[in-house]
Design an enzyme around this catalytic site. Structure first.
Site, PDB file in Angstrom:
ATOM      1  N   ASP A  69       9.374  -3.075  -5.204  1.00 22.02           N
ATOM      2  CA  ASP A  69       8.479  -3.437  -4.091  1.00 22.02           C
ATOM      3  C   ASP A  69       9.182  -4.476  -3.210  1.00 22.02           C
ATOM      4  O   ASP A  69       9.102  -4.425  -1.980  1.00 22.02           O
ATOM      5  CB  ASP A  69       7.169  -4.060  -4.606  1.00 22.02           C
ATOM      6  CG  ASP A  69       6.282  -3.041  -5.317  1.00 22.02           C
ATOM      7  OD1 ASP A  69       6.339  -1.849  -4.968  1.00 22.02           O
ATOM      8  OD2 ASP A  69       5.521  -3.453  -6.215  1.00 22.02           O
ATOM      9  N   LYS A  79       1.626  -3.917 -14.037  1.00 20.79           N
ATOM     10  CA  LYS A  79       2.903  -4.465 -13.551  1.00 20.79           C
ATOM     11  C   LYS A  79       3.328  -5.780 -14.225  1.00 20.79           C
ATOM     12  O   LYS A  79       4.516  -6.072 -14.304  1.00 20.79           O
ATOM     13  CB  LYS A  79       2.837  -4.702 -12.037  1.00 20.79           C
ATOM     14  CG  LYS A  79       2.834  -3.428 -11.208  1.00 20.79           C
ATOM     15  CD  LYS A  79       2.890  -3.769  -9.727  1.00 20.79           C
ATOM     16  CE  LYS A  79       2.798  -2.520  -8.882  1.00 20.79           C
ATOM     17  NZ  LYS A  79       3.014  -2.800  -7.458  1.00 20.79           N
TER      18      LYS A  79
END
Ligand code: ATR
Length: 272
Positions: free
Chosen positions: A105, A69
């Site tokens: 997210d 990420k």
């Protein structure tokens, strides 16, 4: 829909990826809307090579998970502002060869909370200072919540709090929950197999509190059970997973996500 030469490909890259629930959620949603898309999981060790592959093969949408990420950021062409601030990308959209990174997210956590409560000027105690805590805290501050970050390792809480203009402390400050509107557990405490653990003593929970446990396995964590007993509003951890996938689906396909179908698939998969 049968795969043919016009099928658009989406994927998740990570290591490991074999337990990911993203493929079933996305593929059922494609089927529901009769879209000519397919979503597959790729275990990736050499990230740079994988990003070249995404470009060359014209992969439309990519979900990015641990451990890639952060490292993927310099390999992309554009980064959305929220993802840049968070310093992590979990979604890549390929628009005619231009790869843009997003962080859904953050959107997922905020959407899950906003289903049950407003965030502006609310007092939030957030426990944890890892990746999930980071994404959630940036979203909370953007929405105007007042955040107190508590973490076992106080230095990490301090450095995150500086970035987002929040307050910080260690776990001895948990009694602050008594004066707060929202409690978020963004640590792994309570996750299977340690299902009898909760990071929050029951005595701190009160009926005016909204409790969001980011742990989704099991669905009924010890914290969620205690919160129900105390009369709190609750937000299940799987909602963050669901809504981050919803935002990804919409970025990838430009269609509104069939959220009921995705939720059913996710809950069934988690309970099986
Ligand atoms: P994620 O990306 O899922 O957020 P992470 O980056 O490894 O995972 O972060 C894990 C978080 O859970 C950290 O805040 C960690 O606290 P430390 O910074 O002190 O390590 C917290 N955590 C994990 N296990 C914990 C435990 N048993 N008690 C308290 N906090 C815990």
């Amino acid at each position: 829909m049968l795969i043919n030469s016009k099928t658009k490909v989406c994927c998740i890259i990570g290591n490991p990826v074999e337990h990911s629930l993203s493929p079933v959620m996305h593929n059922h949603a494609y089927t529901e809307l009769n879209l000519n898309f397919v979503y597959v999981a790729f275990k990736v060790e050499r990230l740079r090579a994988a990003v070249s592959g995404i470009r060359e093969l014209g992969v439309r949408g990519t979900s990015v998970t641990i451990p890639h990420k952060v490292d993927i950021i310099p390999l992309l062409d554009k980064i959305d502002e929220t993802a840049r601030n968070i310093g992590a990308v979990n979604t890549v959209v390929n628009d005619k060869g231009i790869l843009k990174g997003y962080n859904t997210d953050c959107d997922g956590a905020i959407h899950a909370l906003q289903e049950v409560t407003n965030l502006r000027d609310k007092k939030v105690v957030l426990i944890g200072a890892g990746g999930a805590a980071r994404a959630t805290t940036f979203g909370l501050r953007k929405e105007g919540a007042k955040v107190l970050i508590l973490n076992r390792t106080v230095k990490k809480a301090q450095s995150l709090s500086r970035e987002v203009q929040a307050e910080f402390g260690d776990l001895t400050k948990l009694s602050e929950i008594g004066k707060s509107d929202i409690l978020i557990n963004a640590t792994a405490v309570g996750m299977s197999p340690n299902t009898n653990e909760s990071i929050v003593p029951q005595e701190y929970l009160h009926r005016d509190l909204t409790v969001f446990d980011i742990v989704y396995n099991p669905k009924q964590t010890r914290l969620i059970q205690d919160a129900k007993k105390a009369g709190c509003k609750i937000v299940y951890g799987y909602k963050m997973l669901l809504y981050q996938a919803m935002v990804q689906f919409e970025l990838f396909t430009q269609h509104k996500a069939p959220i009921e179908v995705m939720e059913k698939i996710l809950v069934d998969a988690l309970e099986s």
